[in-house]
Design an enzyme around this catalytic site. Structure first.
Site, mmCIF file in Angstrom:
data_model
loop_
_atom_site.group_PDB
_atom_site.id
_atom_site.type_symbol
_atom_site.label_atom_id
_atom_site.label_comp_id
_atom_site.label_asym_id
_atom_site.label_seq_id
_atom_site.Cartn_x
_atom_site.Cartn_y
_atom_site.Cartn_z
ATOM 1 N N ASP A 67 0.819 -1.213 0.000
ATOM 2 C CA ASP A 67 0.000 0.000 0.000
ATOM 3 C C ASP A 67 0.852 1.262 0.000
ATOM 4 O O ASP A 67 2.062 1.209 0.264
ATOM 5 C CB ASP A 67 -0.980 0.004 1.195
ATOM 6 C CG ASP A 67 -0.324 -0.429 2.503
ATOM 7 O OD1 ASP A 67 0.918 -0.500 2.560
ATOM 8 O OD2 ASP A 67 -1.049 -0.700 3.470
ATOM 9 N N ASN A 136 -8.272 -2.506 13.834
ATOM 10 C CA ASN A 136 -9.623 -2.752 13.301
ATOM 11 C C ASN A 136 -9.656 -3.931 12.329
ATOM 12 O O ASN A 136 -10.641 -4.140 11.638
ATOM 13 C CB ASN A 136 -10.157 -1.487 12.607
ATOM 14 C CG ASN A 136 -9.339 -1.120 11.372
ATOM 15 O OD1 ASN A 136 -8.359 -1.785 11.044
ATOM 16 N ND2 ASN A 136 -9.728 -0.061 10.691
ATOM 17 N N HIS A 138 -7.630 -4.407 9.726
ATOM 18 C CA HIS A 138 -7.202 -4.211 8.338
ATOM 19 C C HIS A 138 -5.892 -4.944 8.060
ATOM 20 O O HIS A 138 -5.050 -5.100 8.946
ATOM 21 C CB HIS A 138 -7.143 -2.725 7.941
ATOM 22 C CG HIS A 138 -6.030 -1.919 8.517
ATOM 23 N ND1 HIS A 138 -6.133 -0.573 8.782
ATOM 24 C CD2 HIS A 138 -4.756 -2.250 8.864
ATOM 25 C CE1 HIS A 138 -4.985 -0.134 9.252
ATOM 26 N NE2 HIS A 138 -4.135 -1.121 9.310
ATOM 27 N N GLU A 143 -9.827 -1.842 4.762
ATOM 28 C CA GLU A 143 -10.539 -1.483 5.983
ATOM 29 C C GLU A 143 -11.802 -2.342 6.120
ATOM 30 O O GLU A 143 -12.220 -2.997 5.157
ATOM 31 C CB GLU A 143 -10.918 0.007 5.925
ATOM 32 C CG GLU A 143 -9.721 0.957 5.776
ATOM 33 C CD GLU A 143 -8.895 1.111 7.063
ATOM 34 O OE1 GLU A 143 -8.885 0.189 7.903
ATOM 35 O OE2 GLU A 143 -8.233 2.155 7.212
HETATM 36 C C1 F6R Z 1 1.078 -1.097 6.140
HETATM 37 C C2 F6R Z 1 0.076 -2.138 6.373
HETATM 38 C C3 F6R Z 1 -0.819 -2.024 7.558
HETATM 39 C C4 F6R Z 1 -0.048 -2.287 8.868
HETATM 40 C C5 F6R Z 1 -0.968 -2.162 10.086
HETATM 41 C C6 F6R Z 1 -0.208 -2.355 11.378
HETATM 42 O O1 F6R Z 1 1.817 -1.357 4.968
HETATM 43 O O2 F6R Z 1 -0.023 -3.054 5.597
HETATM 44 O O3 F6R Z 1 -1.884 -2.950 7.431
HETATM 45 O O4 F6R Z 1 0.493 -3.578 8.817
HETATM 46 O O5 F6R Z 1 -1.575 -0.915 10.080
HETATM 47 O O6 F6R Z 1 0.689 -1.296 11.544
HETATM 48 P P1 F6R Z 1 1.771 -1.307 12.721
HETATM 49 O O7 F6R Z 1 2.749 -2.372 12.379
HETATM 50 O O8 F6R Z 1 2.383 0.056 12.669
HETATM 51 O O9 F6R Z 1 1.026 -1.599 13.990
#
Ligand code: F6R
Length: 263
Positions: A67, A136, A138, A143
């Protein structure tokens, strides 16, 4: 989903990094799907360290990031392209033309998202996808209520995601509200998925992902439909799992079979 209960975050990172390095040793032109965020940072440190001591070469590896924020320039400190250079690519011998991100600037995004998917297919698909998980549920920026068959596209970020990311932005900085992300269908096409979750804030999410119903309301639960996913959790992230004893027993027995050369 296979669950590995790790002693701590360092063991989780070491196991994930070792698995990537072992896959690379078997297939030097490995195709990696990569996430950003705080969770993979130590894994990336370990990959850079392996490269620095000459234990691995990434010269033939292709990477596809999950992403990117819409309209953040590549050199913006919060862009995922910047994050990946800083935490991984600058320390590897990966070739710049082998590094791919979903299109997140300019026009014609729908067509370019389809072209990104086509590039993944053209190199033979993603061998190993590295994931984190949002509170959440994701994965990538899929989302809640994302289609379980979704492909790379523009997504609106959920309020909870914006709250979680606010820590990275100064009071005067505008936080992106849109991102381009691989879809859940794109993620499920990867041959193998490694997901790390660390810390107490992820405990509810880990429980829903592993032991909850499959539902677009909790996107990570879609990983239950994938045949080869392993979750690496520290004790805090695993604390709400009901079947912890079963996962621990499974791991011991599986390692025994592996050591005996039977798996
Ligand atoms: C970012 C991604 C997101 C993160 C998620 C957890 O490339 O794929 O799904 O893996 O938001 O983020 P952290 O590791 O910062 O808790």
């Amino acid at each position: 989903m296979k669950v590995v209960l790790c002693r701590d975050a360092h063991e989780a990172a070491a196991l994930v990094a070792d698995e990537i390095l072992a896959a690379l040793a078997r297939k030097p032109d490995l195709v990696l799907g990569l996430c950003t965020g705080s969770t993979p940072v130590e894994v990336y440190e370990r990959l850079r360290a392996a490269r620095a001591r000459g234990a691995a070469s990434f010269a033939r590896v292709r990477t596809f990031n999950l992403d990117e924020y819409l309209d953040l320039p590549a050199d913006h400190p919060q862009s995922y392209r910047h994050f990946m250079r800083r935490h991984l690519f600058d320390g590897l011998d990966v070739r710049p033309e082998h590094v791919h991100f979903p299109p997140a600037e300019g026009d014609d995004l729908t067509r370019r998202c389809a072209a990104f998917e086509e590039t993944i297919r053209a190199v033979g698909g993603i061998d190993l996808m590295l994931l984190g998980i949002g509170r959440n549920g994701h994965i990538g920026f899929n989302e809640p209520t994302s289609s379980l068959a979704s492909r790379t596209r523009v997504k609106t970020l959920a309020d909870r995601t914006l709250e979680d990311n606010a820590r990275f932005y100064g009071p005067d900085e505008v936080m992106p509200r849109l991102a381009v992300t691989m879809g859940i269908g794109t993620i499920l096409d990867a041959r193998r998925v490694l997901l790390q979750a660390i810390g107490p804030k992820k405990a509810e999410a880990v429980r829903s992902m592993v032991e909850g119903p499959v539902s677009s309301v909790f996107p990570a639960s879609a990983l239950q439909l994938h045949a080869d996913v392993t979750g690496y959790f520290d004790p805090d992230a695993a604390s709400l799992l009901a079947e912890r004893a079963y996962y621990a027993k499974t791991r011991v027995l599986e390692l025994e079979l592996q050591r005996a050369g039977r798996l």
